[in-house]
Design an enzyme around this catalytic site. Structure first.
Site: not given
Length: 160
Positions: A75-77, A113-114, A128
């Protein structure tokens, strides 16, 4: 606490319509930690791992992740970011690396969120690249440190 913006009255998920919002300067900073064995941290510091320069690769991975956030989080733009920064602080006294990210834009929705995605993917990339020598690493404390811009105003972690 305010209502959830990504939930409709019936409880179903929805994307927020930001079309009528004003564009403002927005910034978010986030952090994450990855703990590891002292010998692993030393290998990172000395650039002694076979996969190469761990922190340079993790920085690029974090930047790429922030740019892909709209594709990763349903739901992120999708956003046109003006700046993405990823910095590392080696903390040998705690056997860990602190990752701090910053995302900026002028737009209609926030960039928390970014910033969180950049911090998370940077930590995952370190994992990793180091897992061959240290399978017991631990990623934790991923959080927003600060956000500014938009209707909800300025937030600083631990200031409340």
């Amino acid at each position: 606490m305010s209502h959830l913006t990504h939930t409709a009255e019936g409880g179903e998920a929805r994307m927020v319509d930001v079309g009528e919002k004003n564009s403002t300067s927005r910034e978010a900073r986030a952090e994450a930690y990855i703990s590891m064995a002292p010998a692993t941290l030393q290998l990172v510091q000395e650039n002694g791992l076979k996969k190469g320069d761990v922190l340079s690769v993790a920085r690029i991975a974090g930047i790429q992740a922030a740019k892909q956030c709209g594709n990763l989080i349903p739901l992120c733009h999708p956003l046109m970011l003006n700046f993405i920064g990823v910095e590392f602080e080696l903390q040998p006294e705690h056997n860990r690396i602190r990752i701090e990210t910053c995302c900026r834009l002028s737009g209609k929705t926030g960039v928390e969120m970014e910033a969180l995605t950049a911090a998370s993917v940077s930590a995952l990339t370190i994992f990793d690249m180091c897992k061959a020598v240290d399978k017991a690493m631990c990623i934790d404390s991923v959080r927003v440190l600060e956000k500014s811009g938009g209707k909800s105003g300025h937030y600083i972690a631990d200031a409340e």
